[in-house]
Design a protein around this motif. Sequence first.
Motif, PDB file in Angstrom:
ATOM      1  N   UNK A  24       0.840  -1.500   0.001  1.00 23.50           N
ATOM      2  CA  UNK A  24      -0.212   0.266   0.095  1.00 23.50           C
ATOM      3  C   UNK A  24       0.834   1.276  -0.054  1.00 23.50           C
ATOM      4  N   UNK A  25       1.873   0.977   1.000  1.00 21.59           N
ATOM      5  CA  UNK A  25       2.921   2.338   0.809  1.00 21.59           C
ATOM      6  C   UNK A  25       3.632   2.661  -0.567  1.00 21.59           C
ATOM      7  N   UNK A  26       3.980   1.515  -1.100  1.00 23.15           N
ATOM      8  CA  UNK A  26       4.938   1.561  -2.452  1.00 23.15           C
ATOM      9  C   UNK A  26       3.918   2.045  -3.509  1.00 23.15           C
ATOM     10  N   UNK A  27       2.751   1.793  -3.498  1.00 19.78           N
ATOM     11  CA  UNK A  27       1.539   2.237  -4.327  1.00 19.78           C
ATOM     12  C   UNK A  27       1.558   3.725  -4.231  1.00 19.78           C
ATOM     13  N   UNK A  28       1.427   4.275  -2.816  1.00 16.97           N
ATOM     14  CA  UNK A  28       1.335   5.648  -2.586  1.00 16.97           C
ATOM     15  C   UNK A  28       2.584   6.430  -3.112  1.00 16.97           C
ATOM     16  N   UNK A  29       3.611   5.883  -2.831  1.00 18.00           N
ATOM     17  CA  UNK A  29       4.963   6.705  -3.251  1.00 18.00           C
ATOM     18  C   UNK A  29       5.122   6.801  -4.769  1.00 18.00           C
ATOM     19  N   UNK A  30       4.664   5.706  -5.335  1.00 15.05           N
ATOM     20  CA  UNK A  30       4.773   5.861  -7.087  1.00 15.05           C
ATOM     21  C   UNK A  30       4.035   6.719  -7.414  1.00 15.05           C
ATOM     22  N   UNK A  31       2.721   7.025  -6.979  1.00 17.61           N
ATOM     23  CA  UNK A  31       1.547   7.873  -7.320  1.00 17.61           C
ATOM     24  C   UNK A  31       1.857   9.365  -6.793  1.00 17.61           C
ATOM     25  N   UNK A  32       2.836   9.533  -5.985  1.00 17.09           N
ATOM     26  CA  UNK A  32       3.086  10.656  -5.229  1.00 17.09           C
ATOM     27  C   UNK A  32       3.523  11.771  -6.244  1.00 17.09           C
ATOM     28  N   UNK A  33       4.582  11.374  -6.976  1.00 20.89           N
ATOM     29  CA  UNK A  33       4.914  12.351  -8.048  1.00 20.89           C
ATOM     30  C   UNK A  33       3.943  13.229  -8.816  1.00 20.89           C
ATOM     31  N   UNK A  34       2.881  12.473  -9.047  1.00 20.51           N
ATOM     32  CA  UNK A  34       1.520  13.123  -9.613  1.00 20.51           C
ATOM     33  C   UNK A  34       1.036  14.169  -8.777  1.00 20.51           C
ATOM     34  N   UNK A  35       1.107  13.935  -7.356  1.00 19.50           N
ATOM     35  CA  UNK A  35       0.157  14.996  -6.401  1.00 19.50           C
ATOM     36  C   UNK A  35       0.549  16.558  -6.986  1.00 19.50           C
ATOM     37  N   UNK A  36      -0.313  17.068  -7.063  1.00 21.98           N
ATOM     38  CA  UNK A  36      -0.394  18.602  -7.098  1.00 21.98           C
ATOM     39  C   UNK A  36      -1.212  19.631  -6.147  1.00 21.98           C
ATOM     40  N   UNK A  37      -0.478  20.532  -6.048  1.00 27.26           N
ATOM     41  CA  UNK A  37      -1.036  21.388  -5.249  1.00 27.26           C
ATOM     42  C   UNK A  37      -2.514  21.748  -5.874  1.00 27.26           C
ATOM     43  N   UNK A  38      -2.601  21.852  -6.866  1.00 28.88           N
ATOM     44  CA  UNK A  38      -4.058  22.201  -7.637  1.00 28.88           C
ATOM     45  C   UNK A  38      -5.172  21.441  -6.977  1.00 28.88           C
ATOM     46  N   UNK A  39      -4.855  20.201  -6.880  1.00 28.05           N
ATOM     47  CA  UNK A  39      -6.151  19.380  -6.416  1.00 28.05           C
ATOM     48  C   UNK A  39      -6.346  19.766  -4.964  1.00 28.05           C
ATOM     49  N   UNK A  75       2.189  27.134 -12.390  1.00 29.68           N
ATOM     50  CA  UNK A  75       2.647  26.974 -10.896  1.00 29.68           C
ATOM     51  C   UNK A  75       1.990  28.296  -9.970  1.00 29.68           C
ATOM     52  N   UNK A  76       1.877  28.070  -8.771  1.00 31.12           N
ATOM     53  CA  UNK A  76       1.476  29.214  -8.179  1.00 31.12           C
ATOM     54  C   UNK A  76       2.518  29.556  -7.256  1.00 31.12           C
ATOM     55  N   UNK A  77       2.725  30.848  -7.204  1.00 29.07           N
ATOM     56  CA  UNK A  77       3.813  31.576  -6.036  1.00 29.07           C
ATOM     57  C   UNK A  77       3.485  31.496  -4.703  1.00 29.07           C
ATOM     58  N   UNK A  78       4.399  31.314  -4.144  1.00 31.07           N
ATOM     59  CA  UNK A  78       3.890  31.359  -2.452  1.00 31.07           C
ATOM     60  C   UNK A  78       3.158  32.426  -2.086  1.00 31.07           C
TER      61      UNK A  78
END
Length: 99
Positions: A24-39, A75-78
Motif C-alpha cells: 500500500x505504501x509503495x503504491x502511494x509513493x509511486x503515485x506521489x509524484x503526480x500529486x499537485x497543489x491544484x487538487x 505553478x502558483x507563487x507562494x
Amino acid sequence: MKTNKLQTLSEFKDEFYGNIGTEKRTALEEGYQEFKLGALIHEARIEKGLTQEQLAEKCGTTKSYISKIENNVKEVRFSTLQKIVESGLGGKLELNIKL
C-alpha cells in the motif's frame, strides 16, 4: 476543549499507508509524484461552496488563473497561494521545513 494533534507527512503516511516497503505504501509513493497543489485548492474550494470566479474575486485574481492552478497548467507563487488560502478560502497557510 478539542486539541489538534499535528502530524508530519511521514507520520501520516506510516499511520494510513503502512511502513515503507509495504504494498500500500509503495503504491502511494509511486503515485506521489503526480500529486499537485491544484487538487488541494480545488477540493478546498468545493468544500467551501465557492466557484472559481468567487474564489478569484475574494483573493484578487482571475477565474482563469484559478482554473490554471487547479488544472496544474500554471505553478502558483507562494505569495499568491497565501492569498488564495487566507483571503479566498478563509484558512491559514503553514509551511514546515524539516532537515
